[in-house]
Design a protein around this motif. Structure first.
Motif, PDB file in Angstrom:
ATOM      1  N   THR A  13      -8.876   5.882  -1.605  1.00 41.47           N
ATOM      2  CA  THR A  13      -9.454   7.224  -1.599  1.00 41.47           C
ATOM      3  C   THR A  13      -8.807   8.085  -0.519  1.00 41.47           C
ATOM      4  O   THR A  13      -8.482   9.257  -0.756  1.00 41.47           O
ATOM      5  N   ALA A  14      -8.603   7.526   0.648  1.00 42.98           N
ATOM      6  CA  ALA A  14      -7.978   8.270   1.744  1.00 42.98           C
ATOM      7  C   ALA A  14      -6.533   8.632   1.415  1.00 42.98           C
ATOM      8  O   ALA A  14      -6.076   9.741   1.737  1.00 42.98           O
ATOM      9  N   ALA A  15      -5.812   7.733   0.773  1.00 37.97           N
ATOM     10  CA  ALA A  15      -4.430   8.025   0.390  1.00 37.97           C
ATOM     11  C   ALA A  15      -4.390   9.169  -0.618  1.00 37.97           C
ATOM     12  O   ALA A  15      -3.555  10.079  -0.506  1.00 37.97           O
ATOM     13  N   LEU A  16      -5.285   9.149  -1.586  1.00 41.67           N
ATOM     14  CA  LEU A  16      -5.353  10.222  -2.567  1.00 41.67           C
ATOM     15  C   LEU A  16      -5.701  11.556  -1.897  1.00 41.67           C
ATOM     16  O   LEU A  16      -5.090  12.592  -2.189  1.00 41.67           O
ATOM     17  N   ALA A  17      -6.652  11.539  -0.983  1.00 45.28           N
ATOM     18  CA  ALA A  17      -7.034  12.758  -0.263  1.00 45.28           C
ATOM     19  C   ALA A  17      -5.856  13.289   0.554  1.00 45.28           C
ATOM     20  O   ALA A  17      -5.615  14.507   0.595  1.00 45.28           O
ATOM     21  N   PHE A  18      -5.123  12.401   1.189  1.00 46.97           N
ATOM     22  CA  PHE A  18      -3.949  12.815   1.973  1.00 46.97           C
ATOM     23  C   PHE A  18      -2.911  13.467   1.072  1.00 46.97           C
ATOM     24  O   PHE A  18      -2.388  14.534   1.396  1.00 46.97           O
ATOM     25  N   LEU A  19      -2.618  12.847  -0.057  1.00 47.28           N
ATOM     26  CA  LEU A  19      -1.616  13.389  -0.965  1.00 47.28           C
ATOM     27  C   LEU A  19      -2.043  14.748  -1.529  1.00 47.28           C
ATOM     28  O   LEU A  19      -1.216  15.648  -1.685  1.00 47.28           O
ATOM     29  N   CYS A  20      -3.322  14.902  -1.809  1.00 46.65           N
ATOM     30  CA  CYS A  20      -3.845  16.198  -2.277  1.00 46.65           C
ATOM     31  C   CYS A  20      -3.710  17.256  -1.197  1.00 46.65           C
ATOM     32  O   CYS A  20      -3.314  18.397  -1.480  1.00 46.65           O
ATOM     33  N   ALA A  70       1.193   5.308   5.826  1.00 47.53           N
ATOM     34  CA  ALA A  70       0.397   4.227   5.231  1.00 47.53           C
ATOM     35  C   ALA A  70      -0.293   3.415   6.324  1.00 47.53           C
ATOM     36  O   ALA A  70      -1.472   3.065   6.196  1.00 47.53           O
ATOM     37  N   ASP A  71       0.427   3.144   7.409  1.00 52.10           N
ATOM     38  CA  ASP A  71      -0.141   2.397   8.522  1.00 52.10           C
ATOM     39  C   ASP A  71      -1.323   3.150   9.136  1.00 52.10           C
ATOM     40  O   ASP A  71      -2.354   2.558   9.449  1.00 52.10           O
ATOM     41  N   ALA A  72      -1.190   4.464   9.277  1.00 56.52           N
ATOM     42  CA  ALA A  72      -2.274   5.273   9.852  1.00 56.52           C
ATOM     43  C   ALA A  72      -3.506   5.256   8.952  1.00 56.52           C
ATOM     44  O   ALA A  72      -4.637   5.132   9.436  1.00 56.52           O
ATOM     45  N   VAL A  73      -3.300   5.357   7.641  1.00 59.18           N
ATOM     46  CA  VAL A  73      -4.430   5.322   6.703  1.00 59.18           C
ATOM     47  C   VAL A  73      -5.126   3.971   6.757  1.00 59.18           C
ATOM     48  O   VAL A  73      -6.357   3.896   6.845  1.00 59.18           O
ATOM     49  N   LEU A  74      -4.347   2.906   6.724  1.00 63.10           N
ATOM     50  CA  LEU A  74      -4.941   1.561   6.769  1.00 63.10           C
ATOM     51  C   LEU A  74      -5.693   1.332   8.078  1.00 63.10           C
ATOM     52  O   LEU A  74      -6.769   0.730   8.084  1.00 63.10           O
ATOM     53  N   PHE A  75      -5.138   1.818   9.181  1.00 62.04           N
ATOM     54  CA  PHE A  75      -5.798   1.670  10.470  1.00 62.04           C
ATOM     55  C   PHE A  75      -7.119   2.442  10.490  1.00 62.04           C
ATOM     56  O   PHE A  75      -8.141   1.945  10.954  1.00 62.04           O
ATOM     57  N   PHE A  79       0.827  -1.201   0.000  1.00 65.87           N
ATOM     58  CA  PHE A  79       0.000   0.000   0.000  1.00 65.87           C
ATOM     59  C   PHE A  79       0.866   1.258   0.000  1.00 65.87           C
ATOM     60  O   PHE A  79       0.615   2.195  -0.759  1.00 65.87           O
ATOM     61  N   ALA A  80       1.889   1.270   0.850  1.00 63.02           N
ATOM     62  CA  ALA A  80       2.779   2.426   0.929  1.00 63.02           C
ATOM     63  C   ALA A  80       3.470   2.675  -0.407  1.00 63.02           C
ATOM     64  O   ALA A  80       3.535   3.814  -0.886  1.00 63.02           O
ATOM     65  N   LYS A  81       3.958   1.620  -1.024  1.00 57.29           N
ATOM     66  CA  LYS A  81       4.648   1.749  -2.297  1.00 57.29           C
ATOM     67  C   LYS A  81       3.692   2.197  -3.400  1.00 57.29           C
ATOM     68  O   LYS A  81       4.036   3.043  -4.229  1.00 57.29           O
TER      69      LYS A  81
END
Length: 66
Positions: A48-55, A32-37, A21-23
């Protein structure tokens, strides 16, 4: 006929492996661990959460550069 190729198909309820996921999203392992948790087993929710975080990070960097 209902064919499923299975190429790249992942069940949405199958959790991500942390490093994968992180990669995939270019995240550090702690982030990545925080998003998955926070988002649980849903791959769609995690993506979706990873994309929102990066934005959000991109916007914050742009605003701090002013």
């Amino acid at each position: 006929m209902d064919y499923q190729l299975g190429i790249g198909n992942q069940d949405d309820d199958q959790p991500y492996e942390l490093t994968c996921f992180a990669k995939k999203h270019g995240l550090t392992l702690p982030i990545a661990d925080a998003v998955l948790f926070a988002k649980g087993h849903s791959r769609t929710a995690c993506d979706t959460a990873a994309l929102a975080f990066l934005c959000a990070v991109a916007i914050a960097r742009k605003q701090s550069a002013r």
